[in-house]
Motif scaffolding. Structure first.
Motif, short mmCIF file in Angstrom:
data_model
loop_
_atom_site.label_atom_id
_atom_site.label_comp_id
_atom_site.label_asym_id
_atom_site.label_seq_id
_atom_site.Cartn_x
_atom_site.Cartn_y
_atom_site.Cartn_z
N ALA A 13 0.79 -1.23 0.00
CA ALA A 13 0.00 0.00 0.00
C ALA A 13 0.83 1.29 0.00
O ALA A 13 0.53 2.21 -0.77
CB ALA A 13 -0.98 -0.01 1.17
N CYS A 17 1.18 4.44 -4.78
CA CYS A 17 0.99 5.73 -5.44
C CYS A 17 2.05 6.01 -6.50
O CYS A 17 1.87 6.89 -7.35
CB CYS A 17 0.98 6.86 -4.42
SG CYS A 17 2.50 7.03 -3.46
N GLU A 49 -6.08 -0.53 -1.21
CA GLU A 49 -5.32 0.69 -1.51
C GLU A 49 -4.55 0.62 -2.82
O GLU A 49 -4.29 1.64 -3.46
CB GLU A 49 -4.33 0.98 -0.37
CG GLU A 49 -4.96 1.27 0.96
CD GLU A 49 -5.12 0.01 1.81
OE1 GLU A 49 -5.06 -1.10 1.23
OE2 GLU A 49 -5.29 0.14 3.03
#
Length: 252
Positions: A13, A17, A49
Protein backbone atom coordinates in the motif's frame (compact mmCIF):
# COMPACT_ATOMS: atom_id res chain seq x y z
CA UNK A 1 10.96 -18.97 -27.59
CA UNK A 2 8.55 -16.29 -26.45
CA UNK A 3 9.57 -12.85 -27.72
CA UNK A 4 8.33 -11.20 -24.57
CA UNK A 5 9.91 -9.54 -21.54
CA UNK A 6 8.10 -10.12 -18.27
CA UNK A 7 8.43 -7.16 -15.91
CA UNK A 8 7.79 -8.17 -12.28
CA UNK A 9 6.76 -5.68 -9.60
CA UNK A 10 6.02 -6.33 -5.95
CA UNK A 11 3.90 -3.64 -4.33
CA UNK A 12 2.35 -2.82 -0.97
CA UNK A 13 0.00 0.00 0.00
CA UNK A 14 2.60 2.69 0.86
CA UNK A 15 4.32 2.39 -2.53
CA UNK A 16 1.19 2.01 -4.68
CA UNK A 17 0.99 5.73 -5.44
CA UNK A 18 4.22 5.45 -7.46
CA UNK A 19 2.85 2.83 -9.86
CA UNK A 20 1.64 5.39 -12.46
CA UNK A 21 5.17 6.78 -12.77
CA UNK A 22 6.63 3.29 -13.12
CA UNK A 23 4.01 2.56 -15.78
CA UNK A 24 4.86 5.74 -17.67
CA UNK A 25 8.53 4.74 -17.75
CA UNK A 26 7.55 1.30 -19.02
CA UNK A 27 5.33 2.67 -21.79
CA UNK A 28 8.23 4.81 -23.00
CA UNK A 29 10.43 1.76 -23.61
CA UNK A 30 11.10 0.95 -27.26
CA UNK A 31 11.79 -2.68 -28.14
CA UNK A 32 12.97 -4.32 -31.38
CA UNK A 33 10.31 -5.36 -33.87
CA UNK A 34 8.47 -8.45 -32.73
CA UNK A 35 9.23 -7.97 -29.04
CA UNK A 36 6.77 -6.88 -26.36
CA UNK A 37 6.52 -6.61 -22.60
CA UNK A 38 4.03 -7.78 -20.01
CA UNK A 39 3.83 -6.27 -16.53
CA UNK A 40 3.00 -8.49 -13.56
CA UNK A 41 2.05 -6.47 -10.48
CA UNK A 42 1.80 -8.57 -7.34
CA UNK A 43 0.49 -7.06 -4.12
CA UNK A 44 2.18 -8.29 -0.96
CA UNK A 45 -1.04 -8.77 0.98
CA UNK A 46 -4.73 -8.03 0.52
CA UNK A 47 -6.29 -4.60 0.66
CA UNK A 48 -8.09 -1.91 -1.30
CA UNK A 49 -5.32 0.69 -1.51
CA UNK A 50 -3.29 -0.70 -4.44
CA UNK A 51 -5.86 -1.59 -7.09
CA UNK A 52 -6.88 2.03 -7.91
CA UNK A 53 -3.30 2.73 -9.06
CA UNK A 54 -3.07 -0.27 -11.39
CA UNK A 55 -3.14 0.85 -15.05
CA UNK A 56 -5.98 -0.24 -17.31
CA UNK A 57 -3.84 -1.95 -19.93
CA UNK A 58 -4.17 -5.44 -21.42
CA UNK A 59 -0.42 -5.92 -20.93
CA UNK A 60 -0.77 -5.41 -17.17
CA UNK A 61 -1.80 -8.22 -14.81
CA UNK A 62 -2.59 -7.55 -11.14
CA UNK A 63 -2.94 -10.14 -8.38
CA UNK A 64 -2.95 -10.16 -4.59
CA UNK A 65 -1.62 -12.72 -2.14
CA UNK A 66 -0.87 -13.23 1.51
CA UNK A 67 1.92 -11.08 2.84
CA UNK A 68 5.41 -12.56 2.84
CA UNK A 69 7.64 -9.73 1.69
CA UNK A 70 8.74 -8.56 -1.77
CA UNK A 71 10.69 -11.73 -2.57
CA UNK A 72 7.64 -13.91 -2.00
CA UNK A 73 5.44 -11.56 -4.03
CA UNK A 74 7.85 -11.54 -6.98
CA UNK A 75 8.35 -15.30 -6.90
CA UNK A 76 4.64 -16.13 -6.85
CA UNK A 77 4.14 -13.69 -9.73
CA UNK A 78 6.38 -15.95 -11.83
CA UNK A 79 3.42 -18.35 -12.11
CA UNK A 80 1.99 -15.84 -14.61
CA UNK A 81 5.26 -15.15 -16.44
CA UNK A 82 5.63 -16.39 -19.99
CA UNK A 83 8.42 -14.14 -21.27
CA UNK A 84 11.83 -15.42 -22.25
CA UNK A 85 13.32 -12.82 -19.91
CA UNK A 86 12.34 -11.33 -16.56
CA UNK A 87 13.02 -7.72 -15.58
CA UNK A 88 12.71 -6.48 -12.01
CA UNK A 89 11.01 -3.12 -11.48
CA UNK A 90 10.16 -2.08 -7.94
CA UNK A 91 6.92 -0.14 -7.59
CA UNK A 92 8.64 3.08 -6.57
CA UNK A 93 11.38 3.01 -9.24
CA UNK A 94 11.49 4.01 -12.91
CA UNK A 95 13.18 2.76 -16.07
CA UNK A 96 15.08 5.34 -18.15
CA UNK A 97 14.40 5.26 -21.91
CA UNK A 98 16.19 2.41 -23.65
CA UNK A 99 16.84 0.30 -20.56
CA UNK A 100 14.90 -2.79 -21.66
CA UNK A 101 16.29 -2.75 -25.19
CA UNK A 102 19.90 -2.55 -23.95
CA UNK A 103 19.47 -5.49 -21.58
CA UNK A 104 17.71 -7.51 -24.26
CA UNK A 105 20.45 -6.85 -26.80
CA UNK A 106 23.14 -8.16 -24.43
CA UNK A 107 21.44 -11.47 -23.66
CA UNK A 108 20.24 -12.03 -27.22
CA UNK A 109 23.79 -11.50 -28.50
CA UNK A 110 25.47 -13.98 -26.12
CA UNK A 111 23.57 -17.10 -25.00
CA UNK A 112 26.27 -17.75 -22.37
CA UNK A 113 25.37 -14.58 -20.42
CA UNK A 114 22.65 -15.38 -17.89
CA UNK A 115 21.79 -11.95 -16.55
CA UNK A 116 22.45 -8.23 -16.93
CA UNK A 117 22.65 -5.24 -14.58
CA UNK A 118 23.17 -1.54 -15.12
CA UNK A 119 24.14 1.74 -13.53
CA UNK A 120 21.72 3.30 -11.04
CA UNK A 121 20.89 6.89 -10.18
CA UNK A 122 19.13 7.75 -6.94
CA UNK A 123 15.89 9.65 -7.58
CA UNK A 124 15.64 12.20 -4.78
CA UNK A 125 12.42 13.69 -3.33
CA UNK A 126 12.95 17.00 -5.14
CA UNK A 127 13.11 15.22 -8.51
CA UNK A 128 16.87 15.54 -8.92
CA UNK A 129 19.15 12.54 -9.37
CA UNK A 130 22.47 11.56 -7.85
CA UNK A 131 25.00 8.94 -8.83
CA UNK A 132 27.70 7.37 -6.74
CA UNK A 133 31.25 6.14 -7.47
CA UNK A 134 32.44 2.57 -7.68
CA UNK A 135 30.64 1.20 -10.73
CA UNK A 136 32.62 -1.45 -12.63
CA UNK A 137 33.57 -0.92 -16.25
CA UNK A 138 30.99 -1.88 -18.84
CA UNK A 139 31.28 -5.49 -19.90
CA UNK A 140 31.08 -9.08 -18.71
CA UNK A 141 31.12 -10.07 -15.05
CA UNK A 142 32.89 -13.36 -14.41
CA UNK A 143 31.37 -16.09 -12.27
CA UNK A 144 32.05 -15.46 -8.59
CA UNK A 145 33.10 -11.83 -9.03
CA UNK A 146 30.07 -10.39 -7.22
CA UNK A 147 30.54 -12.61 -4.16
CA UNK A 148 34.26 -11.77 -4.01
CA UNK A 149 33.57 -8.03 -4.13
CA UNK A 150 30.61 -8.26 -1.75
CA UNK A 151 32.64 -10.15 0.85
CA UNK A 152 35.59 -7.75 0.64
CA UNK A 153 33.49 -4.57 0.78
CA UNK A 154 31.22 -4.84 3.78
CA UNK A 155 28.44 -6.80 2.07
CA UNK A 156 28.02 -4.24 -0.70
CA UNK A 157 27.76 -5.53 -4.26
CA UNK A 158 29.40 -3.61 -7.09
CA UNK A 159 26.21 -3.93 -9.17
CA UNK A 160 22.64 -3.24 -8.04
CA UNK A 161 20.20 -6.19 -7.74
CA UNK A 162 17.22 -3.90 -8.44
CA UNK A 163 18.44 -3.63 -12.06
CA UNK A 164 18.42 -7.36 -12.81
CA UNK A 165 17.37 -8.60 -16.22
CA UNK A 166 17.55 -12.40 -16.30
CA UNK A 167 16.69 -15.43 -18.37
CA UNK A 168 13.40 -16.77 -17.02
CA UNK A 169 14.43 -20.43 -17.03
CA UNK A 170 17.60 -19.62 -15.10
CA UNK A 171 15.61 -17.60 -12.56
CA UNK A 172 13.20 -20.51 -12.09
CA UNK A 173 16.05 -23.02 -11.75
CA UNK A 174 17.37 -21.02 -8.79
CA UNK A 175 13.95 -20.87 -7.14
CA UNK A 176 13.31 -17.18 -7.65
CA UNK A 177 14.04 -14.78 -4.82
CA UNK A 178 15.30 -15.91 -1.42
CA UNK A 179 12.83 -16.37 1.44
CA UNK A 180 14.30 -13.57 3.52
CA UNK A 181 12.70 -10.48 5.13
CA UNK A 182 15.21 -8.32 3.20
CA UNK A 183 18.27 -8.77 0.96
CA UNK A 184 16.29 -11.31 -1.04
CA UNK A 185 17.35 -9.60 -4.26
CA UNK A 186 21.02 -9.57 -3.23
CA UNK A 187 20.71 -13.28 -2.51
CA UNK A 188 19.38 -13.87 -6.01
CA UNK A 189 22.14 -11.73 -7.55
CA UNK A 190 24.88 -13.68 -5.79
CA UNK A 191 23.27 -17.00 -6.70
CA UNK A 192 23.04 -15.99 -10.36
CA UNK A 193 26.68 -14.96 -10.38
CA UNK A 194 27.70 -18.21 -8.71
CA UNK A 195 26.39 -20.20 -11.67
CA UNK A 196 26.64 -17.86 -14.67
CA UNK A 197 28.39 -14.91 -16.19
CA UNK A 198 26.63 -11.57 -16.14
CA UNK A 199 26.94 -8.18 -17.76
CA UNK A 200 27.13 -4.60 -16.52
CA UNK A 201 25.95 -1.65 -18.60
CA UNK A 202 27.51 1.71 -17.75
CA UNK A 203 24.44 3.52 -19.08
CA UNK A 204 21.81 4.36 -16.50
CA UNK A 205 19.27 1.55 -16.31
CA UNK A 206 17.26 2.51 -13.24
CA UNK A 207 16.09 5.52 -11.27
CA UNK A 208 16.03 4.29 -7.67
CA UNK A 209 13.61 6.37 -5.64
CA UNK A 210 14.68 7.62 -2.22
CA UNK A 211 11.73 8.36 0.07
CA UNK A 212 10.94 8.04 3.74
CA UNK A 213 8.57 5.11 3.35
CA UNK A 214 10.88 2.73 1.47
CA UNK A 215 11.52 -0.60 3.16
CA UNK A 216 15.31 -0.29 3.07
CA UNK A 217 15.07 2.93 5.05
CA UNK A 218 13.33 1.36 8.04
CA UNK A 219 15.17 0.53 11.27
CA UNK A 220 14.35 -3.19 11.01
CA UNK A 221 16.38 -3.36 7.80
CA UNK A 222 19.59 -2.51 9.66
CA UNK A 223 19.01 -4.55 12.84
CA UNK A 224 22.51 -5.99 13.45
CA UNK A 225 21.47 -9.51 14.45
CA UNK A 226 19.05 -9.96 11.56
CA UNK A 227 21.47 -8.42 9.07
CA UNK A 228 24.23 -10.78 10.16
CA UNK A 229 21.93 -13.76 9.68
CA UNK A 230 20.79 -12.54 6.25
CA UNK A 231 24.34 -12.01 5.05
CA UNK A 232 25.40 -15.43 6.34
CA UNK A 233 22.70 -17.34 4.48
CA UNK A 234 23.12 -15.27 1.30
CA UNK A 235 26.85 -16.06 1.23
CA UNK A 236 26.37 -19.73 2.13
CA UNK A 237 23.91 -20.26 -0.70
CA UNK A 238 26.22 -18.67 -3.28
CA UNK A 239 29.22 -20.68 -2.07
CA UNK A 240 27.25 -23.93 -2.06
CA UNK A 241 26.16 -23.37 -5.66
CA UNK A 242 29.75 -22.66 -6.66
CA UNK A 243 31.04 -25.74 -4.81
CA UNK A 244 28.54 -28.02 -6.53
CA UNK A 245 29.76 -26.60 -9.87
CA UNK A 246 26.26 -26.26 -11.28
CA UNK A 247 26.46 -23.74 -14.10
CA UNK A 248 24.63 -21.93 -16.86
CA UNK A 249 24.83 -22.75 -19.67
CA UNK A 250 25.17 -26.44 -18.79
CA UNK A 251 28.48 -28.10 -19.57
CA UNK A 252 27.78 -31.27 -21.54
Amino acid sequence: MSRRITVVTAVHAPSACFLPEAYKSLREQRLPDGWEWQWLIQEDGYGEEVRPYVPDDARVSFRQGRSGGPGVARTIALARADGAYVKILDADDQLPPGALARDLAVLEADPAVGWATSRVLDLLPDGSTAGFPGDPEEGPIRRGAVLDFWTANGFRAQVHPATLFVRRELLLALGGWMALPASEDTGLLLALNAVSRGWFSAEVGLLYRKWEGQVTGQSAHTDPAEREARMAVVAARARALADYEWQYPPAY
